[in-house]
Design a protein around this motif. Structure first.
Motif, PDB file in Angstrom:
ATOM      1  N   THR A  75      48.449  20.624  47.104  1.00 18.27           N
ATOM      2  CA  THR A  75      49.589  21.444  47.517  1.00 18.27           C
ATOM      3  C   THR A  75      50.880  20.869  46.956  1.00 18.27           C
ATOM      4  O   THR A  75      51.717  21.595  46.406  1.00 18.27           O
ATOM      5  CB  THR A  75      49.686  21.488  49.059  1.00 18.27           C
ATOM      6  OG1 THR A  75      48.431  21.876  49.611  1.00 18.27           O
ATOM      7  CG2 THR A  75      50.759  22.455  49.511  1.00 18.27           C
ATOM      8  N   LEU A 123      53.363  22.601  44.109  1.00 16.67           N
ATOM      9  CA  LEU A 123      54.796  22.837  44.306  1.00 16.67           C
ATOM     10  C   LEU A 123      55.618  22.123  43.237  1.00 16.67           C
ATOM     11  O   LEU A 123      56.610  22.649  42.742  1.00 16.67           O
ATOM     12  CB  LEU A 123      55.230  22.369  45.698  1.00 16.67           C
ATOM     13  CG  LEU A 123      54.834  23.281  46.846  1.00 16.67           C
ATOM     14  CD1 LEU A 123      55.112  22.598  48.180  1.00 16.67           C
ATOM     15  CD2 LEU A 123      55.575  24.598  46.761  1.00 16.67           C
ATOM     16  N   THR A 155      48.216  25.730  58.037  1.00 13.17           N
ATOM     17  CA  THR A 155      48.517  25.209  56.713  1.00 13.17           C
ATOM     18  C   THR A 155      48.160  23.733  56.642  1.00 13.17           C
ATOM     19  O   THR A 155      48.622  22.937  57.444  1.00 13.17           O
ATOM     20  CB  THR A 155      50.009  25.377  56.379  1.00 13.17           C
ATOM     21  OG1 THR A 155      50.339  26.755  56.520  1.00 13.17           O
ATOM     22  CG2 THR A 155      50.306  24.925  54.985  1.00 13.17           C
ATOM     23  N   LYS A 206      54.666  23.993  39.655  1.00 14.46           N
ATOM     24  CA  LYS A 206      54.932  25.415  39.518  1.00 14.46           C
ATOM     25  C   LYS A 206      56.119  25.908  40.321  1.00 14.46           C
ATOM     26  O   LYS A 206      56.610  27.000  40.088  1.00 14.46           O
ATOM     27  CB  LYS A 206      53.692  26.210  39.930  1.00 14.46           C
ATOM     28  CG  LYS A 206      52.480  25.912  39.077  1.00 14.46           C
ATOM     29  CD  LYS A 206      51.261  26.623  39.597  1.00 14.46           C
ATOM     30  CE  LYS A 206      50.046  26.183  38.790  1.00 14.46           C
ATOM     31  NZ  LYS A 206      48.806  26.692  39.354  1.00 14.46           N
ATOM     32  N   GLY A 207      56.544  25.132  41.306  1.00 18.47           N
ATOM     33  CA  GLY A 207      57.625  25.581  42.163  1.00 18.47           C
ATOM     34  C   GLY A 207      57.200  26.786  42.966  1.00 18.47           C
ATOM     35  O   GLY A 207      56.014  27.043  43.143  1.00 18.47           O
ATOM     36  N   LEU A 208      58.157  27.545  43.436  1.00 16.12           N
ATOM     37  CA  LEU A 208      57.861  28.744  44.203  1.00 16.12           C
ATOM     38  C   LEU A 208      58.256  30.014  43.471  1.00 16.12           C
ATOM     39  O   LEU A 208      57.920  31.110  43.881  1.00 16.12           O
ATOM     40  CB  LEU A 208      58.584  28.704  45.563  1.00 16.12           C
ATOM     41  CG  LEU A 208      58.145  27.605  46.517  1.00 16.12           C
ATOM     42  CD1 LEU A 208      59.043  27.596  47.747  1.00 16.12           C
ATOM     43  CD2 LEU A 208      56.697  27.804  46.927  1.00 16.12           C
ATOM     44  N   GLY A 209      58.974  29.848  42.373  1.00 18.18           N
ATOM     45  CA  GLY A 209      59.454  31.016  41.643  1.00 18.18           C
ATOM     46  C   GLY A 209      58.433  31.556  40.666  1.00 18.18           C
ATOM     47  O   GLY A 209      57.437  30.899  40.355  1.00 18.18           O
ATOM     48  N   ARG A 210      58.690  32.755  40.193  1.00 22.69           N
ATOM     49  CA  ARG A 210      57.833  33.363  39.177  1.00 22.69           C
ATOM     50  C   ARG A 210      58.549  33.337  37.855  1.00 22.69           C
ATOM     51  O   ARG A 210      59.758  33.533  37.777  1.00 22.69           O
ATOM     52  CB  ARG A 210      57.531  34.822  39.538  1.00 22.69           C
ATOM     53  CG  ARG A 210      56.669  34.957  40.734  1.00 22.69           C
ATOM     54  CD  ARG A 210      56.396  36.419  40.963  1.00 22.69           C
ATOM     55  NE  ARG A 210      55.500  36.536  42.095  1.00 22.69           N
ATOM     56  CZ  ARG A 210      54.589  37.465  42.206  1.00 22.69           C
ATOM     57  NH1 ARG A 210      54.478  38.374  41.284  1.00 22.69           N
ATOM     58  NH2 ARG A 210      53.824  37.502  43.251  1.00 22.69           N
ATOM     59  N   LEU A 251      58.892  15.651  47.936  1.00 28.86           N
ATOM     60  CA  LEU A 251      57.783  16.533  48.308  1.00 28.86           C
ATOM     61  C   LEU A 251      56.688  15.754  49.029  1.00 28.86           C
ATOM     62  O   LEU A 251      56.137  16.216  50.037  1.00 28.86           O
ATOM     63  CB  LEU A 251      57.198  17.217  47.062  1.00 28.86           C
ATOM     64  CG  LEU A 251      58.006  18.352  46.464  1.00 28.86           C
ATOM     65  CD1 LEU A 251      57.442  18.755  45.108  1.00 28.86           C
ATOM     66  CD2 LEU A 251      58.026  19.542  47.413  1.00 28.86           C
TER      67      LEU A 251
END
Length: 195
Positions: free
Chosen positions: A182, A186, A176, A189-193, A159
């Motif tokens: 940032t 990432l 961005t 928390k990653g990008l998923g819920r 990352l």
């Protein structure tokens, strides 16, 4: 006339010339021009282009890892704050050496020769172990869920490297801004819920 200072000057010039010409187009004449020395002076320190770039790669890899380990007060910080400080420092380092890292991103390190590739692998492995130790501390403190610390270190390092590359090579007009926050968001928390 200090030999160590002159060698450092040549290595800095090599990075500038590398950014200008790329590995395949790079000539020792370009390095000499950037260093403001005669081409013959380069041969006092390096046998050829491969030898020069191997030494340069060794220095970059060592400096990258060292900068993360000498952050003032790092050991007194909470484990997760240590990771944040390391990510911030590494993004700064990547920005300072963007020409080299852009070349590495586009080419395999082997093009620089076996010596450079081996140095890069050794320093990368050492740095992954350093980060894995910090991630293990975060797991022990409850800031991260249980996972393989080495895999976590590789993920965080990827990352950081990609964020640094994106920051310097984003499309014109892209708004961005990649920051250490940032990268940490990432990573944490990653990008998923959560479901």
């Amino acid at each position: 006339d200090d030999p160590d200072l002159r060698k450092r000057q040549i290595l800095v010039a090599a990075e500038a010339a590398l950014g200008e010409k790329g590995y395949h187009g790079l000539l020792l004449d370009d390095v000499a021009r950037h260093a403001h020395v005669a081409k013959g002076t380069l041969y006092l320190y390096f046998q050829n282009k491969e030898d020069l770039l191997a030494d340069f790669t060794e220095n970059i890899a060592r400096d990258f890892a060292a900068r993360a380990s000498v952050i003032p007060g790092l050991d007194q910080m909470a484990p997760l704050d240590q990771l944040r400080a390391i990510v911030k420092e590494q993004l700064t380092f990547l920005s300072e050496h963007k020409n080299y890292f852009a070349e590495i991103c586009f080419h395999r390190p082997e093009i620089y020769g076996r010596k450079a590739a081996n140095a890069l692998r050794q320093h990368h492995g050492n740095h992954v172990r350093f980060l894995a130790g910090k991630i293990q501390k975060c797991i022990e403190s409850g800031d991260l869920r249980g996972q393989d610390p080495s895999l976590g270190a590789l993920t965080l390092l990827a990352l950081v490297e990609m964020a640094g590359f994106f920051a310097d090579h984003a499309e014109p007009g892209t708004s961005t801004r990649v920051t250490d926050e940032t990268v940490m968001a990432l990573f944490l928390k990653g990008l998923g819920r959560e479901k």
